[in-house]
Design a protein around this motif. Structure first.
Motif, mmCIF file in Angstrom:
data_model
loop_
_atom_site.group_PDB
_atom_site.id
_atom_site.type_symbol
_atom_site.label_atom_id
_atom_site.label_comp_id
_atom_site.label_asym_id
_atom_site.label_seq_id
_atom_site.Cartn_x
_atom_site.Cartn_y
_atom_site.Cartn_z
ATOM 1 N N SER A 1 46.266 35.832 38.182
ATOM 2 C CA SER A 1 45.039 36.257 38.721
ATOM 3 C C SER A 1 44.403 37.344 37.735
ATOM 4 O O SER A 1 43.084 37.328 37.488
ATOM 5 C CB SER A 1 45.106 37.371 39.872
ATOM 6 N N ASP A 2 45.166 37.821 36.709
ATOM 7 C CA ASP A 2 44.480 38.736 35.587
ATOM 8 C C ASP A 2 44.506 37.931 34.369
ATOM 9 O O ASP A 2 44.060 38.636 33.354
ATOM 10 C CB ASP A 2 45.452 39.886 35.462
ATOM 11 N N PHE A 3 45.050 36.780 34.205
ATOM 12 C CA PHE A 3 44.974 35.928 32.963
ATOM 13 C C PHE A 3 43.544 35.611 32.511
ATOM 14 O O PHE A 3 42.550 35.193 33.226
ATOM 15 C CB PHE A 3 45.623 34.624 33.220
ATOM 16 N N LEU A 4 43.177 36.055 31.340
ATOM 17 C CA LEU A 4 41.880 35.992 30.873
ATOM 18 C C LEU A 4 41.084 34.594 30.600
ATOM 19 O O LEU A 4 40.032 34.275 30.700
ATOM 20 C CB LEU A 4 41.502 36.916 29.388
ATOM 21 N N TYR A 5 42.097 33.529 30.245
ATOM 22 C CA TYR A 5 41.704 32.286 30.141
ATOM 23 C C TYR A 5 41.987 31.240 31.053
ATOM 24 O O TYR A 5 42.174 30.308 30.866
ATOM 25 C CB TYR A 5 42.307 31.795 28.825
ATOM 26 N N LYS A 6 41.804 31.798 32.630
ATOM 27 C CA LYS A 6 42.507 30.798 33.477
ATOM 28 C C LYS A 6 41.317 29.743 33.780
ATOM 29 O O LYS A 6 41.699 28.695 34.362
ATOM 30 C CB LYS A 6 42.462 31.714 34.807
#
Length: 256
Positions: free
Chosen positions: A164-169
């Protein structure tokens, strides 16, 4: 809209919203009741090119399915081959448009689709637009995202709790129109009375967890109510992207 299919009927409904941030809606969805075919696309590209990519991909794929729908009858393997072929044709059509028109350069689109016959469902996807099945109170994602996030999760380089916090999702690894050819994900599954199938763009799944989606489906009174509530919830959580939801309900033929 209800489509009769022995021994079931398929009730289908859909809705799209541009969200609270975007100036235009580059999502496209279509229900082809005569072919029992349903498709959702999420376009990308500047100068409204994403909308063109999504529209042309959906239009091309629906045309192929309509033209070939009687060719394979109830053959699941035949329909899988035709669906794969249709997605490949849609990809090449969008790719050529982008190459031949400078205003459309670099455009592309995600795509997910479902074809239903008496033996089950055949579904396909490219990108991160998703198909879920809600059965016996449980929500299951049928499609696999073509995304950087999904690859890192599968490789064990990222844990689920970090996603959920992954910048490049939102980086996708595959799209309709990005390359001259594409390898779509095409699969089949059984179908049961009481099933609900949810098709959506990432404007929904970026805003709501699977648990929230499952709760809404479990408590909805009608598919139309469920679709509207899902979109309203996504908007209330920020509505940062276009939001499109199509829901299919599998019912007894004599159900009212």
């Amino acid at each position: 809209m209800a489509v009769y299919l022995m021994p079931y009927k398929i009730k289908a409904c859909g809705m799209s919203h541009k969200g609270l941030v975007r100036q235009n809606n580059e999502d496209v969805w279509e229900i082809v009741s005569s072919s029992r075919f349903y498709v959702v696309a999420d376009g990308m590209g500047g100068h409204q090119a994403g909308e063109v990519a999504a529209r042309e991909a959906v239009r091309t794929l629906c045309r192929v399915i309509e033209e070939k729908k009687h060719q394979y009858g109830s053959s699941m393997s035949g329909i899988r081959r035709e669906l794969r072929h249709g997605i490949e044709l849609a990809n090449y059509h969008v790719y050529k448009m982008g190459k031949n028109n400078p205003d459309l350069k670099g455009m592309g689109t995600t795509l997910c689709c479902i074809y239903i016959n008496e033996n089950g469902i055949i579904y396909g996807n490219v990108g991160d637009s998703r198909i879920y099945r809600f059965r016996d109170g449980a929500l299951e994602q049928l499609t696999r995202d073509d995304s950087l996030l999904r690859e890192l999760l599968d490789q064990g380089q990222l844990a689920e709790y970090q996603s959920s916090d992954f910048l490049y999702k939102n980086i996708i690894t595959k799209a309709i129109g990005a390359e001259p050819s594409v390898e779509p994900n095409v699969h089949s599954a059984d179908i049961q009375e009481g099933d609900f199938y949810l098709m959506c763009t990432d404007g929904l799944t970026d805003m709501l967890t699977d648990e929230s989606i499952a709760q809404i489906i479990a408590h909805m009174k009608t598919p139309e109510e469920g679709v509207e509530q899902l979109i309203n919830e996504a908007i209330s959580h920020g509505g940062y992207d276009n939001i499109t939801v199509v829901m299919l309900a599998v019912q007894k033929e004599d159900e009212r």
